[in-house]
Design a protein around this motif. Structure first.
Motif, mmCIF file in Angstrom:
data_model
loop_
_atom_site.group_PDB
_atom_site.id
_atom_site.type_symbol
_atom_site.label_atom_id
_atom_site.label_comp_id
_atom_site.label_asym_id
_atom_site.label_seq_id
_atom_site.Cartn_x
_atom_site.Cartn_y
_atom_site.Cartn_z
ATOM 1 N N MET A 149 72.933 -18.716 -48.968
ATOM 2 C CA MET A 149 73.106 -17.465 -48.223
ATOM 3 C C MET A 149 73.703 -17.778 -46.850
ATOM 4 S SD MET A 149 71.752 -15.048 -50.195
ATOM 5 C CE MET A 149 71.052 -13.700 -49.260
ATOM 6 N N GLY A 205 62.085 -13.013 -46.514
ATOM 7 C CA GLY A 205 61.858 -14.321 -45.916
ATOM 8 C C GLY A 205 60.400 -14.551 -45.587
ATOM 9 N N GLN A 231 74.838 -16.186 -42.891
ATOM 10 C CA GLN A 231 74.643 -15.113 -41.918
ATOM 11 C C GLN A 231 75.970 -14.829 -41.237
ATOM 12 O OE1 GLN A 231 71.554 -13.375 -40.844
ATOM 13 N NE2 GLN A 231 73.248 -12.114 -40.215
ATOM 14 N N ASP A 268 72.088 -13.282 -45.072
ATOM 15 C CA ASP A 268 70.691 -13.696 -44.997
ATOM 16 C C ASP A 268 69.897 -12.623 -44.242
ATOM 17 O OD1 ASP A 268 68.242 -14.896 -44.736
ATOM 18 O OD2 ASP A 268 68.982 -16.695 -43.715
ATOM 19 N N SER A 298 66.581 -12.628 -43.904
ATOM 20 C CA SER A 298 65.277 -13.115 -43.463
ATOM 21 C C SER A 298 64.974 -12.573 -42.072
ATOM 22 C CB SER A 298 65.270 -14.641 -43.430
ATOM 23 O OG SER A 298 65.504 -15.163 -44.716
#
Length: 394
Positions: A1, A75, A3, A140, A142
């Motif tokens: 993943m 996450g 970001q 991402d 998370s």
């Protein structure tokens, strides 16, 4: 993943699955999660299922049995961004006042009609779609948590408030989903509900001079309430307000009333405190005593919610504003919210907060509630842009 903060609104708009978005909203609107009495359990089950399908870790928290709030996290680290909206709705009321089944989720001319379509199941559906868009873009997520809560329509004391007070939700950036027509709320008035209790002396209605009429005394107090509200204003909220909502008193038409209770809705602006409001109401009682020196009255304040305004340059406000601007290809409007929302609990807890969502607040709580499905899709894109940018480091 990976970001990224470079994904454009157009990128997300191209990924929106309107059938999926509309289907989720239909399923939520068809659940009569009315409050009162507090029928959120089925809505919590369904929305929790949606979150699980997205790969989020889902838990439920109950302050009162059978009335869960759903927390869904991405996450394993500490959440950095919370999206909060509510799964309860106000009662639909008399079904004959509606042109459609209030829980039918009827779609006509690009609008979905039904209780909760705007307030606030539309914003929830848009947020879920935003998560879909981020996952499809390999972003991402998370650090994102969704708090989809009970009891907002009854002041949030059994929903968002305990989640903040008990440290269950701790993110320092919070977006609250309410129907704002995708305008960004950076300040909100505070709700204060107080009671005035007046005690009189009962007697025969044919001889009013032998008793003390509590209703008459209450009327004198009410007539002085507005003049004790300060003449102050806020740049986006305007001034404070006061509204006498209910009056109860007396036992029978031919009996001098020995008691009277008025319930009053007072909205405060930043800088006003509970002590300020109490002093103003006490002042109105004193002014009424100029006419009736024997008034016996007291005040109760069962609900006092703090007003709030986001700090100058707050990241959550500027990011949400730019996200909406990008999603609708027109400059977003930043406003104040005259009503109330769960945002105040997060602000009290030290978070930076803004309120924003698709849907028109002017049709919420009415027998013609609807949401524009084009705006719903733009809301999903705006949320995706905002989540992406706020979850990025820096």
């Amino acid at each position: 993943m990976s970001q990224s903060v470079t994904l454009s609104a157009q990128h997300f708009a191209d990924l929106v699955d309107r059938d999926r978005l509309t289907s989720r909203l239909e399923q939520l609107v068809r659940i009569p999660s009315e409050n009162p009495p507090g029928l959120e359990a089925e809505a919590a089950r369904v929305v929790g299922g949606f979150c699980a399908e997205l790969g989020l870790t889902v838990t439920e928290h109950e302050t009162e049995p059978g009335r869960p709030s759903v927390i869904a996290r991405a996450g394993n680290g500490n959440p950095v961004l919370c999206y909060c909206s509510h799964i309860d709705v106000v009662p639909a009321g008399d079904p004959t006042l509606w042109d459609v089944d209030p829980y039918g989720a009827v779609v006509k001319d690009g609008l979905m009609f039904g209780r909760g379509s705007s307030d606030a199941k539309g914003p929830i559906a848009a947020a879920l779609e935003a998560v879909e868009l981020l996952k499809a873009s390999d972003v991402d997520i998370s650090g994102l948590e969704l708090a989809l809560v009970a009891d907002e329509e009854a002041m949030g004391l059994k929903g968002a408030k305990p989640l903040v007070d008990e440290g269950i939700v701790t993110a320092k950036n919070v977006i609250v989903g309410e129907p704002t027509s995708l305008r960004i709320v950076r300040a909100q008035r505070g709700p204060c509900w107080f009671r005035i209790i007046v005690r009189g002396v009962a007697g025969h209605g044919s001889a009013p001079e032998r008793g003390r009429n509590a209703i008459r005394h209450m009327a004198a107090i009410i007539l002085r309430l507005e003049e004790t509200v300060p003449d102050i204003t806020h740049e986006v909220l305007g001034g404070p307000s006061i509204n006498v909502g209910t009056i109860t008193g007396g036992e029978k038409v031919n009996v001098i009333p020995a008691s009277c209770i008025a319930e009053v809705d007072r909205r405060t602006i930043p800088g006003e405190t509970e002590a300020d409001v109490r002093a103003q109401v006490e002042r109105s009682i004193e002014l009424a005593r100029e006419t009736f020196p024997d008034i016996d009255a007291s005040i109760e304040i069962p609900v006092f919610g703090q007003p709030f305004e986001a700090a100058e340059g707050a990241r959550v406000v500027s990011t949400m504003t730019q996200a909406v601007t990008d999603a609708q290809q027109a400059e977003a409007e930043v406003i104040g919210f005259r009503g109330s929302s769960d945002a105040r609990f997060f602000a009290d807890g030290g978070a930076e907060v803004c309120v924003c969502g698709p849907g028109d607040i002017t049709v919420a709580h009415t027998a013609r509630e609807y949401i524009d499905l084009d705006e719903l899709a733009r809301g999903a894109v705006a949320y995706a842009c905002a989540f992406d940018r706020l979850l990025a480091p820096g």
